[in-house]
Scaffold this motif. Structure first.
Motif, PDB file in Angstrom:
ATOM      1  N   GLY A  38       0.784  -1.229   0.000  1.00 11.94           N
ATOM      2  CA  GLY A  38       0.000   0.000   0.000  1.00 11.94           C
ATOM      3  C   GLY A  38       0.812   1.272   0.000  1.00 11.94           C
ATOM      4  N   LEU A  39       2.096   1.171  -0.329  1.00 13.05           N
ATOM      5  CA  LEU A  39       2.957   2.347  -0.278  1.00 13.05           C
ATOM      6  C   LEU A  39       3.534   2.694  -1.647  1.00 13.05           C
ATOM      7  N   GLY A  40       3.397   3.956  -2.032  1.00  4.97           N
ATOM      8  CA  GLY A  40       4.143   4.443  -3.183  1.00  4.97           C
ATOM      9  C   GLY A  40       5.605   4.609  -2.780  1.00  4.97           C
ATOM     10  N   SER A  41       6.479   4.703  -3.762  1.00  6.48           N
ATOM     11  CA  SER A  41       7.904   4.824  -3.426  1.00  6.48           C
ATOM     12  C   SER A  41       8.685   5.457  -4.575  1.00  6.48           C
ATOM     13  N   ASP A  42       9.875   5.931  -4.247  1.00  2.00           N
ATOM     14  CA  ASP A  42      10.827   6.416  -5.247  1.00  2.00           C
ATOM     15  C   ASP A  42      12.007   5.457  -5.287  1.00  2.00           C
ATOM     16  N   VAL A  43      12.569   5.299  -6.472  1.00  3.07           N
ATOM     17  CA  VAL A  43      13.699   4.402  -6.644  1.00  3.07           C
ATOM     18  C   VAL A  43      14.916   5.217  -7.066  1.00  3.07           C
ATOM     19  N   LEU A  44      16.042   4.975  -6.400  1.00  2.82           N
ATOM     20  CA  LEU A  44      17.293   5.664  -6.732  1.00  2.82           C
ATOM     21  C   LEU A  44      18.351   4.601  -7.002  1.00  2.82           C
ATOM     22  N   VAL A  45      19.043   4.725  -8.123  1.00  4.95           N
ATOM     23  CA  VAL A  45      20.121   3.789  -8.456  1.00  4.95           C
ATOM     24  C   VAL A  45      21.420   4.579  -8.550  1.00  4.95           C
ATOM     25  N   SER A  46      22.441   4.122  -7.843  1.00  8.94           N
ATOM     26  CA  SER A  46      23.711   4.860  -7.770  1.00  8.94           C
ATOM     27  C   SER A  46      24.859   3.880  -7.618  1.00  8.94           C
ATOM     28  N   ALA A  47      26.026   4.257  -8.092  1.00 10.61           N
ATOM     29  CA  ALA A  47      27.218   3.503  -7.718  1.00 10.61           C
ATOM     30  C   ALA A  47      27.323   3.474  -6.195  1.00 10.61           C
ATOM     31  N   VAL A  48      27.806   2.349  -5.640  1.00 11.87           N
ATOM     32  CA  VAL A  48      28.113   2.327  -4.203  1.00 11.87           C
ATOM     33  C   VAL A  48      29.171   3.396  -3.912  1.00 11.87           C
ATOM     34  N   ALA A  49      30.104   3.506  -4.822  1.00 10.41           N
ATOM     35  CA  ALA A  49      31.123   4.566  -4.719  1.00 10.41           C
ATOM     36  C   ALA A  49      30.523   5.863  -5.224  1.00 10.41           C
ATOM     37  N   GLY A  50      29.576   6.407  -4.458  1.00 13.14           N
ATOM     38  CA  GLY A  50      28.891   7.634  -4.837  1.00 13.14           C
ATOM     39  C   GLY A  50      29.804   8.848  -4.698  1.00 13.14           C
ATOM     40  N   PRO A  51      29.280  10.025  -5.054  1.00 14.10           N
ATOM     41  CA  PRO A  51      30.105  11.240  -5.082  1.00 14.10           C
ATOM     42  C   PRO A  51      30.327  11.837  -3.691  1.00 14.10           C
ATOM     43  N   ALA A  52      31.309  12.717  -3.617  1.00 12.88           N
ATOM     44  CA  ALA A  52      31.525  13.536  -2.425  1.00 12.88           C
ATOM     45  C   ALA A  52      30.781  14.855  -2.590  1.00 12.88           C
ATOM     46  N   ALA A  53      30.521  15.502  -1.463  1.00 17.31           N
ATOM     47  CA  ALA A  53      29.968  16.855  -1.515  1.00 17.31           C
ATOM     48  C   ALA A  53      30.945  17.764  -2.249  1.00 17.31           C
ATOM     49  N   GLN A  54      30.408  18.799  -2.927  1.00 13.74           N
ATOM     50  CA  GLN A  54      31.312  19.697  -3.627  1.00 13.74           C
ATOM     51  C   GLN A  54      30.720  21.086  -3.780  1.00 13.74           C
ATOM     52  N   VAL A  55      31.610  22.023  -3.959  1.00 15.46           N
ATOM     53  CA  VAL A  55      31.213  23.395  -4.244  1.00 15.46           C
ATOM     54  C   VAL A  55      30.648  23.430  -5.657  1.00 15.46           C
ATOM     55  N   ILE A  56      29.529  24.122  -5.841  1.00 15.37           N
ATOM     56  CA  ILE A  56      28.927  24.226  -7.167  1.00 15.37           C
ATOM     57  C   ILE A  56      28.814  25.694  -7.563  1.00 15.37           C
ATOM     58  N   ALA A  57      28.547  25.903  -8.825  1.00 14.17           N
ATOM     59  CA  ALA A  57      28.514  27.276  -9.337  1.00 14.17           C
ATOM     60  C   ALA A  57      27.278  28.003  -8.813  1.00 14.17           C
TER      61      ALA A  57
END
Lengths: 308, 308
Positions: A289-308
């Motif tokens: 009975g639950l809707g959901s979102d699916v996220l697929v990512s490398a286990v080796a995901g990114p680091a936080a970073q400064v953006i423009a």
């Protein structure tokens, strides 16, 4: 001359990774929080805006993970200036994806860019632990740690240690549309534990760590089995057993609860299997009975970073 | 044609290695048990002699760790012949140096040499676990595992995994002259545990494992701190605090109880420091009124082997 304003992005993360309660986590591509920080003359930290998928967080800096982290940074480095902070939340609170940690890390990474002598990302870890403690009540680095340095990280009270994983290894996270309060998830862990439970979980953690370090999927498959925390929390997540089974049926190396839940994650050796599993896991949540979102990512995901 | 008689030596070992309760151990050069095994026509296992530093062990095969392991080997492989076994004990029982495990492993390695198709040493692990269970009441591989393959080993219920350590890293073990019954040492661990104790110990184990795998002494130094088991057992060992402190003062990466005690071990980056520490640790035991023996060995100690 240093900049007056900087913006940073911090990714979501899978805390605990099942068998590494409070000490293991990895970042996720594709979802995160942004922080915009201005350097101000007043020796204080102000939160001036809160936007995005969460807007009912405390604006008092010391009660907000991001605000508390910047206060700790100011005090720790003895800065004579302050910060004004705007947060754009991309991660839902109570999702088990490190929402409070991402704001904290994004704010630190942005503020760091405004320092006369910016620190290495890993050096921000103690300040991030202080910020995270506002939300979780303890200095748990399993979300902030991997966000700071990317990928999978061992996160102890003193150390932040990157743990390599093969680039192909892929995580799928399915976030069901309900909020599980971290407080409630922690309460499920109250009470005492038997030594043999620790021995079994330690053996799993050891195999997972060596398996990642060596890129040995067989070791990870034997290790990614949470017999300590997951059994106590699974009942808080409608459909959990079916969702986990869907992941295992799709060939997962293992599957468990992301952070304090209710999101469920699974690891795969290849991306195509993870994508197929995500569909099956979402269908299993739908069956509960639950809707959901699916996220697929490398286990080796990114680091936080400064953006423009 | 297969041989009719074989003799094997199995080394002593440090079980638990402090933070790896029941799942981590390493072998030690310089001390061990010998087993002489004859292949006999009768489909049974007989213990025909028991010599050395221990002579009051059960001679009924099924009640003796070595006998039980050979029974398990016979049954597991469906052998139509039997074994007659003589044991020469070099390791004192109740020392915390894996005495029962060494007899078990020496017997298996000797018997294996008599098979028409001998197994790889690691394939003997399940039979060794069965034998060890006679002595310890559980399938703990932290002594038999490293004896079978040498060096440091992760020993789970299903897997025996070698963990590399730098060749220079040296262990000193000081064995005080009194017997600590494994039963009593286990009783000290009865009762319940708090989750935060487990988190701290897990963090230590993770750092120790990654430190060994990477040859990173700093990680090992942070990891080799048993905050779960050692505090509950230390009072059973007269002088323990002073002995441990003597090791740390001599520059140890860490020090704790070997197996169930009363032996105390410490790890060093180099052999000369370990030798100096051994003298200081023995002096500390003397201060508590106990004579002791000192053993210095590479952490990467030897595997059991067939001898002439």
């Amino acid at each position: 001359m240093s900049r007056d304003i900087a913006r940073a992005f911090a990714p979501a993360s899978v805390g605990n990774v099942g068998v590494g309660f409070d000490i293991l986590g990895h970042s996720l591509a594709g979802l995160g929080d942004r922080a915009t920080v201005r350097r101000i003359a007043a020796p204080e930290v102000r939160i001036t805006a809160l936007r995005g998928v969460v807007t009912d967080l405390p604006l008092a800096a010391e009660k907000n993970t991001a605000g508390a982290a910047l206060i700790a940074l100011r005090e720790g480095l003895g800065l004579d200036f302050g910060f004004a902070l705007e947060l754009d939340k991309g991660i839902a609170l109570g999702s088990g994806l490190g929402g409070s940690a991402a704001s904290c890390v994004a704010a630190l990474v942005a503020a760091n860019a405004l320092l006369d002598a910016p620190l290495a990302p890993a050096a921000l870890y103690p300040f991030a632990l202080t910020g995270e403690a506002v939300a979780s009540g303890g200095r748990h680095g399993d979300n902030v740690g991997p966000m700071l340095i990317g990928g999978l990280a061992l996160t102890t009270a003193e150390r932040l240690v990157a743990v390599p994983v093969p680039a192909d290894w892929t995580c799928v996270v399915v976030h069901p549309h309900f909020v599980l309060e971290t407080r409630e998830a922690r309460a499920a862990l109250a009470g005492s534990y038997a030594l043999h439970e620790f021995v079994a979980q330690s053996a799993s953690l050891a195999q997972l760590l060596l398996g990642c370090e060596r890129g040995d999927a067989g070791l990870v498959r034997d290790g990614l089995r949470d017999t300590l925390v997951e059994p106590r929390r699974a009942r808080l997540i409608p459909g959990f057993d079916a969702v986990k089974q869907a992941a295992l049926d799709a060939g997962a190396l293992g599957a468990s609860i992301s952070g304090a839940g209710p999101s469920v994650f699974a690891w795969f050796e290849h991306r195509d299997a993870a994508e197929a599993a995500g569909r099956a896991m979402a269908a299993a949540f739908a069956g509960a009975g639950l809707g959901s979102d699916v996220l697929v990512s490398a286990v080796a995901g990114p680091a936080a970073q400064v953006i423009a």
